[in-house]
Design a protein around this motif. Structure first.
Motif, short mmCIF file in Angstrom:
data_model
loop_
_atom_site.label_atom_id
_atom_site.label_comp_id
_atom_site.label_asym_id
_atom_site.label_seq_id
_atom_site.Cartn_x
_atom_site.Cartn_y
_atom_site.Cartn_z
N LEU A 68 -11.73 5.35 -5.44
CA LEU A 68 -10.46 4.12 -5.08
C LEU A 68 -9.42 4.87 -4.41
O LEU A 68 -8.71 6.00 -5.09
CB LEU A 68 -9.89 3.39 -6.26
N VAL A 69 -9.02 4.68 -2.97
CA VAL A 69 -7.92 5.25 -2.57
C VAL A 69 -7.08 4.20 -2.00
O VAL A 69 -7.71 3.59 -1.05
CB VAL A 69 -8.58 6.13 -1.35
N VAL A 70 -5.88 3.91 -2.56
CA VAL A 70 -5.01 3.03 -1.89
C VAL A 70 -4.00 3.46 -0.81
O VAL A 70 -3.60 4.75 -0.93
CB VAL A 70 -4.35 2.34 -2.99
N LEU A 71 -3.47 2.73 0.15
CA LEU A 71 -2.53 3.12 1.11
C LEU A 71 -1.11 3.25 0.37
O LEU A 71 -0.14 3.99 0.91
CB LEU A 71 -2.53 2.04 2.29
N ASP A 72 -0.79 2.34 -0.27
CA ASP A 72 0.60 2.02 -0.87
C ASP A 72 0.78 1.63 -2.29
O ASP A 72 -0.39 0.41 -2.36
CB ASP A 72 1.51 1.43 0.14
N ARG A 73 1.51 1.64 -2.87
CA ARG A 73 1.60 0.72 -4.18
C ARG A 73 2.98 0.11 -4.18
O ARG A 73 3.44 -0.34 -5.27
CB ARG A 73 1.56 1.54 -5.34
N ASP A 74 3.85 -0.01 -3.34
CA ASP A 74 5.31 -0.32 -3.27
C ASP A 74 5.50 -1.65 -2.27
O ASP A 74 6.56 -1.88 -2.13
CB ASP A 74 6.18 0.86 -2.61
N LEU A 75 4.31 -2.19 -1.76
CA LEU A 75 4.49 -3.39 -1.12
C LEU A 75 4.30 -4.81 -2.01
O LEU A 75 3.28 -4.77 -2.83
CB LEU A 75 3.37 -3.39 -0.10
N ALA A 76 5.47 -5.52 -1.73
CA ALA A 76 5.20 -6.84 -2.62
C ALA A 76 4.95 -8.15 -1.86
O ALA A 76 4.58 -9.02 -2.17
CB ALA A 76 6.69 -7.22 -3.22
N ALA A 77 4.69 -7.71 -0.35
CA ALA A 77 4.06 -8.70 0.67
C ALA A 77 2.82 -8.02 1.48
O ALA A 77 3.11 -6.76 1.80
CB ALA A 77 5.12 -9.09 1.37
N PRO A 78 1.94 -8.73 1.98
CA PRO A 78 1.02 -8.25 2.57
C PRO A 78 1.37 -7.56 3.81
O PRO A 78 2.47 -8.01 4.69
CB PRO A 78 -0.12 -9.33 3.07
N PRO A 79 0.78 -6.47 4.29
CA PRO A 79 1.24 -5.82 5.66
C PRO A 79 0.85 -6.79 6.79
O PRO A 79 -0.25 -7.54 6.66
CB PRO A 79 0.41 -4.58 5.68
N PRO A 80 1.28 -6.62 7.83
CA PRO A 80 1.13 -7.70 8.94
C PRO A 80 -0.25 -7.50 9.40
O PRO A 80 -0.80 -8.59 10.21
CB PRO A 80 2.32 -7.55 9.86
N ALA A 81 -0.68 -6.35 9.46
CA ALA A 81 -1.95 -6.05 10.64
C ALA A 81 -2.84 -5.19 9.71
O ALA A 81 -3.15 -3.94 10.19
CB ALA A 81 -1.66 -5.70 11.89
N TYR B 12 -4.66 -1.51 -1.48
CA TYR B 12 -3.28 -1.57 -1.62
C TYR B 12 -3.16 -1.99 -3.13
O TYR B 12 -4.05 -2.75 -3.86
CB TYR B 12 -2.35 -2.65 -0.96
N ILE B 13 -1.91 -1.41 -3.97
CA ILE B 13 -1.99 -1.76 -5.14
C ILE B 13 -0.65 -2.84 -5.05
O ILE B 13 0.27 -2.50 -4.66
CB ILE B 13 -1.51 -0.81 -6.28
N VAL B 14 -0.72 -4.14 -5.44
CA VAL B 14 0.24 -4.94 -5.42
C VAL B 14 1.64 -4.78 -6.24
O VAL B 14 1.33 -4.50 -7.54
CB VAL B 14 -0.39 -6.38 -5.58
N ALA B 15 2.75 -4.52 -5.49
CA ALA B 15 3.89 -4.11 -6.23
C ALA B 15 4.25 -5.51 -7.11
O ALA B 15 3.88 -6.62 -7.02
CB ALA B 15 5.16 -3.74 -5.52
N ALA B 16 5.45 -5.19 -7.85
CA ALA B 16 6.19 -6.34 -8.58
C ALA B 16 6.71 -7.49 -7.78
O ALA B 16 7.07 -7.11 -6.77
CB ALA B 16 7.24 -5.44 -9.50
N TYR C 41 -5.93 6.99 -6.27
CA TYR C 41 -5.28 8.06 -5.41
C TYR C 41 -4.19 7.53 -4.44
O TYR C 41 -4.91 6.40 -3.66
CB TYR C 41 -6.46 8.85 -4.67
N LEU C 42 -3.13 7.78 -4.14
CA LEU C 42 -2.12 7.09 -3.29
C LEU C 42 -2.19 8.08 -2.06
O LEU C 42 -1.58 9.22 -2.10
CB LEU C 42 -0.81 7.04 -4.06
N ALA C 43 -2.66 7.49 -0.94
CA ALA C 43 -2.76 8.27 0.07
C ALA C 43 -1.25 8.51 0.79
O ALA C 43 -0.98 9.76 1.22
CB ALA C 43 -3.34 7.45 1.29
N ASP C 44 -0.19 7.58 0.40
CA ASP C 44 0.92 8.15 1.09
C ASP C 44 1.83 8.89 0.27
O ASP C 44 2.57 9.86 0.38
CB ASP C 44 1.96 6.91 1.36
N GLU C 45 1.65 8.93 -1.02
CA GLU C 45 2.41 9.71 -2.01
C GLU C 45 1.68 11.10 -2.40
O GLU C 45 1.99 12.06 -3.17
CB GLU C 45 2.63 9.04 -3.49
N LYS C 46 0.22 11.17 -2.03
CA LYS C 46 -0.68 12.35 -2.32
C LYS C 46 -0.74 12.57 -3.79
O LYS C 46 -0.39 13.69 -4.21
CB LYS C 46 -0.34 13.48 -1.75
N GLY C 47 -1.02 11.87 -4.59
CA GLY C 47 -1.02 11.74 -6.09
C GLY C 47 -1.95 10.87 -6.60
O GLY C 47 -2.22 9.56 -6.22
#
Length: 396
Positions: free
Chosen positions: A36-49, A56-60, A93-99
């Motif tokens: 599992l590799v996610v692109l971000d964990r800080d988004l509360a709304a879906p990315p536009p494209a 993604y991990i869905v934020a609060a 694994y968070l691709a943007d935070e590298k951890g």
């Protein structure tokens, strides 16, 4: 069961038609959750494209298509969002935070690589709650940063919470303490030694409040305060070679603003005093002092040595003997005009005629003969005989 217990993969049921649909759905879930590799964990709304397969991990407090899906894994399949509920222990694994983050059962918590925190670390050893970093090796190296690069400095920091706590380096033999250096129980710098790891002795203490150093005392009262024990000599200087064992250098003024040494200025000295019956140092003392004979100019100037004592009931010392820069010695005289200049009477030792020392020990000796014929008299040695100073007759 229609789905598996953990990844919720759909099972193919007996006699099921179009089995390939169920099979392909299971493969899609595996493809989305395995490694599992996610692109971000800080988004509360879906990315536009999003791109197909983006995770993604869905934020609060999520909104839109992600509403009510906080902490879940959202995967875009090209047409819609597919959500998966994580179980405790899942890693991503968070691709943007590298951890890595780990799901605790209620949220995603940082793991190795994100916040720099590792609960314990053992290198060829077992770490525990007290020794959270444990290293077993023949050596350990901490070097300056030459990659970033850094400043070129390397500083190891030991921080304690309060003055009464300890920040130190402890040296052990068989895991039993033998030496400790640092701030041990206060903010003074200590060097402590122990023979058994239980009883400790302060060998050296430096007080930051005064700048004083104590040897054998934790409360130095002077710039250098040496307190010995009752065994042997407290201070010993041994000289090898041509150089002197100790040098005192003096100046007037202060350390920050030194000034010229003036006449009678103190260059150095020694003071000896003792305890009185009350258990404190008494007022009486004796001191030997080196002083300037005149103002110091651009070249070496004359100096003299004094011996001073404290009279009973006095708060200051009085000079008793002076050795001038020309070698003359004065007793009670501050400017001796002869090799020995005495302010007062001089008494020589009394002998009987039979008890006189050997005259051959040296011409010029003086002695008082108590029972000389004709009465007591001062006698001198001419190198062979003792003679009366009154008439030069040989003492008999």
């Amino acid at each position: 069961m229609t789905v598996t217990a953990h990844l919720k993969l759909p099972n193919i049921l007996p006699g099921q038609a179009q089995k390939h649909i169920t099979h392909n759905e299971a493969l899609a879930i595996l493809d989305g959750l395995a490694q599992l590799v996610v692109l971000d964990r800080d988004l509360a709304a879906p990315p536009p494209a999003p791109a197909t397969g983006d995770r993604y991990i869905v934020a609060a407090s999520p909104t839109g298509a992600w509403a009510a899906r906080a902490t879940q894994i959202a995967i875009w399949d090209g047409a819609d969002w597919i959500f998966h509920v994580p179980e405790a222990g899942w890693l991503a694994y968070l691709a943007d935070e590298k951890g890595l983050v780990a799901f605790t059962g209620s949220g995603w918590a940082p793991s190795v690589g994100l916040d720099g925190k590792v609960p314990t670390l053992g290198i060829n050893a077992t770490a525990d709650g007290t020794n959270r970093l444990s290293v077993k090796a023949d050596g350990a190296l901490l070097s300056h940063d030459d990659v970033t690069p850094g400043t070129g400095d390397m500083r190891l920091k030991l921080n304690k919470s309060a003055t009464a706590r300890t920040a130190s380096h402890l040296f052990q033999t068989g895991f039993s303490g033998r030496a400790e250096i640092g701030l041990t129980g206060d903010d003074k710098f200590h060097l402590k030694l122990s023979a058994d790891g239980t009883a400790w002795a302060d060998v050296l203490v430096a007080d930051p409040a005064t700048g004083r150093i104590g040897v054998g005392t934790a409360a130095p009262a002077e710039l250098l305060d040496i307190v010995g024990d009752n065994v042997g000599t407290n201070i010993r200087l041994t000289r090898y070679g041509a150089n002197p064992g100790a040098i005192w250098r003096a100046a007037g003024g202060t350390l920050a603003s030194p000034t010229q040494v003036v006449a009678n200025g103190l260059l150095g000295g020694f003071v000896a005093s003792g305890f009185h019956s009350g258990g404190a140092f008494g007022g009486n003392s004796i001191g030997m002092f080196f002083k300037a004979a005149e103002n110091f100019g651009s070249s070496a100037q004359g100096t003299y040595l004094t011996l001073e004592t404290t009279p009973n009931g006095s708060a200051s010392r009085a000079e008793r003997l002076r050795v001038a820069q020309d070698g003359n010695v004065g007793i009670g005289v501050t400017a001796p005009a002869a090799r020995l200049d005495v302010d007062g009477t001089v008494k020589v030792k009394s002998f009987t005629v039979a008890g006189m020392p050997a005259a051959a020990a040296g011409a010029g000796q003086l002695a008082f003969v108590s029972n000389e014929a004709g009465g007591a008299v001062i006698a001198f040695s001419d190198g062979s005989n003792w003679r009366r100073v009154t008439d030069r007759a040989v003492v008999s």
